[in-house]
Design a protein around this motif. Structure first.
Motif, short mmCIF file in Angstrom:
data_model
loop_
_atom_site.label_atom_id
_atom_site.label_comp_id
_atom_site.label_asym_id
_atom_site.label_seq_id
_atom_site.Cartn_x
_atom_site.Cartn_y
_atom_site.Cartn_z
N LYS A 1 -23.43 -31.05 -20.49
CA LYS A 1 -24.50 -29.77 -21.20
C LYS A 1 -24.11 -29.48 -22.40
O LYS A 1 -24.92 -29.27 -23.47
CB LYS A 1 -24.49 -29.05 -19.80
N HIS A 2 -22.95 -29.29 -22.75
CA HIS A 2 -22.44 -28.54 -23.97
C HIS A 2 -22.83 -29.70 -25.36
O HIS A 2 -23.13 -29.19 -26.04
CB HIS A 2 -20.84 -28.37 -23.93
N ARG A 3 -22.52 -30.72 -24.79
CA ARG A 3 -22.64 -32.10 -25.84
C ARG A 3 -24.30 -32.06 -26.17
O ARG A 3 -24.71 -32.37 -27.33
CB ARG A 3 -22.10 -33.28 -25.35
N VAL A 4 -25.09 -32.08 -25.05
CA VAL A 4 -26.56 -32.08 -25.37
C VAL A 4 -26.91 -31.04 -26.00
O VAL A 4 -27.83 -31.36 -26.92
CB VAL A 4 -27.21 -32.37 -23.75
N ARG A 5 -26.57 -29.69 -25.68
CA ARG A 5 -27.23 -28.61 -26.33
C ARG A 5 -26.86 -28.70 -27.95
O ARG A 5 -27.59 -28.02 -28.74
CB ARG A 5 -26.78 -27.26 -25.67
N ARG A 6 -25.94 -29.47 -28.41
CA ARG A 6 -25.08 -29.12 -29.78
C ARG A 6 -25.99 -30.27 -30.37
O ARG A 6 -25.55 -30.48 -31.69
CB ARG A 6 -23.77 -29.20 -29.74
N LEU A 7 -26.49 -31.10 -30.15
CA LEU A 7 -27.20 -32.56 -30.52
C LEU A 7 -28.12 -31.81 -31.69
O LEU A 7 -28.67 -30.91 -31.67
CB LEU A 7 -28.17 -33.12 -29.71
N PRO A 8 -27.97 -32.48 -32.88
CA PRO A 8 -28.78 -31.90 -34.27
C PRO A 8 -30.25 -32.56 -34.13
O PRO A 8 -30.69 -33.41 -34.96
CB PRO A 8 -27.87 -32.58 -35.35
N ASP A 9 -31.00 -32.02 -33.13
CA ASP A 9 -32.54 -32.45 -33.16
C ASP A 9 -33.17 -31.30 -32.67
O ASP A 9 -32.68 -30.12 -32.31
CB ASP A 9 -32.45 -33.69 -32.25
N SER A 10 -34.61 -31.47 -32.62
CA SER A 10 -35.45 -30.51 -32.18
C SER A 10 -35.20 -30.38 -30.67
O SER A 10 -35.00 -31.36 -30.04
CB SER A 10 -36.80 -30.93 -32.60
N PRO A 11 -35.52 -29.01 -30.20
CA PRO A 11 -35.51 -29.02 -28.70
C PRO A 11 -36.45 -29.97 -28.00
O PRO A 11 -36.25 -30.57 -26.78
CB PRO A 11 -35.93 -27.58 -28.54
N GLU A 12 -37.60 -30.16 -28.60
CA GLU A 12 -38.67 -31.23 -27.65
C GLU A 12 -38.15 -32.42 -27.62
O GLU A 12 -38.31 -33.02 -26.70
CB GLU A 12 -39.76 -31.05 -28.66
N ARG A 13 -37.70 -33.00 -28.95
CA ARG A 13 -37.21 -34.30 -28.97
C ARG A 13 -36.12 -34.58 -27.91
O ARG A 13 -35.61 -35.35 -27.18
CB ARG A 13 -36.57 -34.84 -30.12
N ILE A 14 -34.94 -33.59 -27.85
CA ILE A 14 -33.97 -33.57 -26.88
C ILE A 14 -34.46 -33.33 -25.47
O ILE A 14 -33.80 -34.30 -24.59
CB ILE A 14 -32.93 -32.52 -27.08
N ALA A 15 -35.35 -32.65 -25.15
CA ALA A 15 -35.62 -32.73 -23.64
C ALA A 15 -36.33 -33.92 -23.31
O ALA A 15 -36.47 -34.27 -22.29
CB ALA A 15 -36.85 -31.31 -23.65
N ARG A 16 -37.19 -34.56 -24.33
CA ARG A 16 -37.75 -35.81 -24.00
C ARG A 16 -36.64 -36.88 -23.58
O ARG A 16 -36.73 -37.71 -22.81
CB ARG A 16 -38.75 -36.16 -25.01
N GLY A 17 -35.63 -36.84 -24.39
CA GLY A 17 -34.56 -37.71 -24.04
C GLY A 17 -33.99 -37.54 -22.79
O GLY A 17 -33.45 -38.34 -22.03
N ILE A 18 -33.80 -36.28 -22.41
CA ILE A 18 -33.24 -35.70 -21.03
C ILE A 18 -34.14 -36.31 -19.97
O ILE A 18 -33.91 -36.79 -19.07
CB ILE A 18 -33.27 -34.30 -20.99
N TRP A 19 -35.59 -36.26 -20.09
CA TRP A 19 -36.56 -36.82 -19.19
C TRP A 19 -36.15 -38.28 -18.92
O TRP A 19 -36.38 -38.80 -17.87
CB TRP A 19 -38.15 -36.62 -19.76
N ALA A 20 -36.14 -38.83 -20.25
CA ALA A 20 -36.01 -40.47 -20.00
C ALA A 20 -34.65 -40.95 -19.31
O ALA A 20 -34.69 -41.61 -18.52
CB ALA A 20 -35.89 -41.11 -21.57
N GLY A 21 -33.49 -40.07 -19.67
CA GLY A 21 -32.29 -40.32 -18.85
C GLY A 21 -32.45 -40.04 -17.36
O GLY A 21 -31.78 -40.88 -16.70
#
Length: 213
Positions: free
Chosen positions: A33-53
């Motif tokens: 969770k800590h790693r994902v939150r610190r990813l250098p990208d927009s919240p929308e793209r990170i959340a879409r990545g989480i959806w895919a995973g």
């Protein structure tokens, strides 16, 4: 580079850590969770990545979840690293309930009968199918008869119902994780930007004071 370890673990140690990470699954979840939150990208793209995973963990493509998650994330214009991290949703503690839910849904959709004992041997069925596939491929080169009956039964009774049935619970679970993670990531990034901005303002003020002196 984000997920690379400094120490190279022996294969048996890596397997043991996969089945039960050091510090337990709770600590491992907090790390991801800590790693994902610190990813250098927009919240929308990170959340879409989480959806895919998360959705990928409801597919029967064991051993290929990273690849499947990356492809889905790419198609959704999501963050690929976030999708790879989100496959952590599927782990030895959740694979059986995910598999049983997918199989039950799949057999219900297809109108076929669900084997109540499959939850006790789900991973065994996948391992046996992999072994049959390997033996049959070797048989093609060794001029031996190949028996595809076992794989045919596995496809009809497990793989195909799992693939069809995983769509509905996969979409539901992935959408819930998306809706929960998006505001959390937004707030985290806003707070982080505010802290960085405050830090630079403090440095700037100190520099102005030093210059004035």
């Amino acid at each position: 580079m984000v997920f690379r370890r400094r120490d190279r673990r022996p294969p048996l140690r890596a397997l043991a850590d996969f089945l039960w990470p050091r510090g337990g699954w709770g600590r491992a979840f907090l790390y991801v969770k800590h790693r994902v939150r610190r990813l250098p990208d927009s919240p929308e793209r990170i959340a879409r990545g989480i959806w895919a995973g998360v959705f990928t963990t409801f597919t029967p493509f064991y051993g290929l979840h990273f690849l499947v998650a990356a492809i889905i994330s790419r198609l959704m214009n999501g963050n690929i690293l976030a999708s790879l991290s989100a496959t952590f949703f599927g782990n030895p503690l959740t694979y059986v309930p995910i598999g049983v839910a997918s199989l039950q849904t799949g057999h219900w959709i297809l109108g076929t009968e669900f084997d109540e004992e499959v939850d006790k041997s789900l991973m065994g069925k996948f391992l046996d199918a992999g072994g049959d596939l390997k033996d049959n491929l070797f048989a093609l080169f060794l001029d031996k008869p190949a028996d595809w009956q076992g794989l045919h039964l596995f496809y009809n009774e497990v793989f195909y119902p799992y693939m069809i049935g995983g769509i509905i619970p996969g979409i539901i679970s992935a959408s819930v994780c998306y809706m929960l993670s998006l505001p959390v990531i937004r707030v985290y990034q806003q707070r982080r930007r505010a802290k960085i901005k405050a830090k630079f303002e403090a440095i700037k003020q100190r520099a102005e004071v030093d210059t004035g002196c």
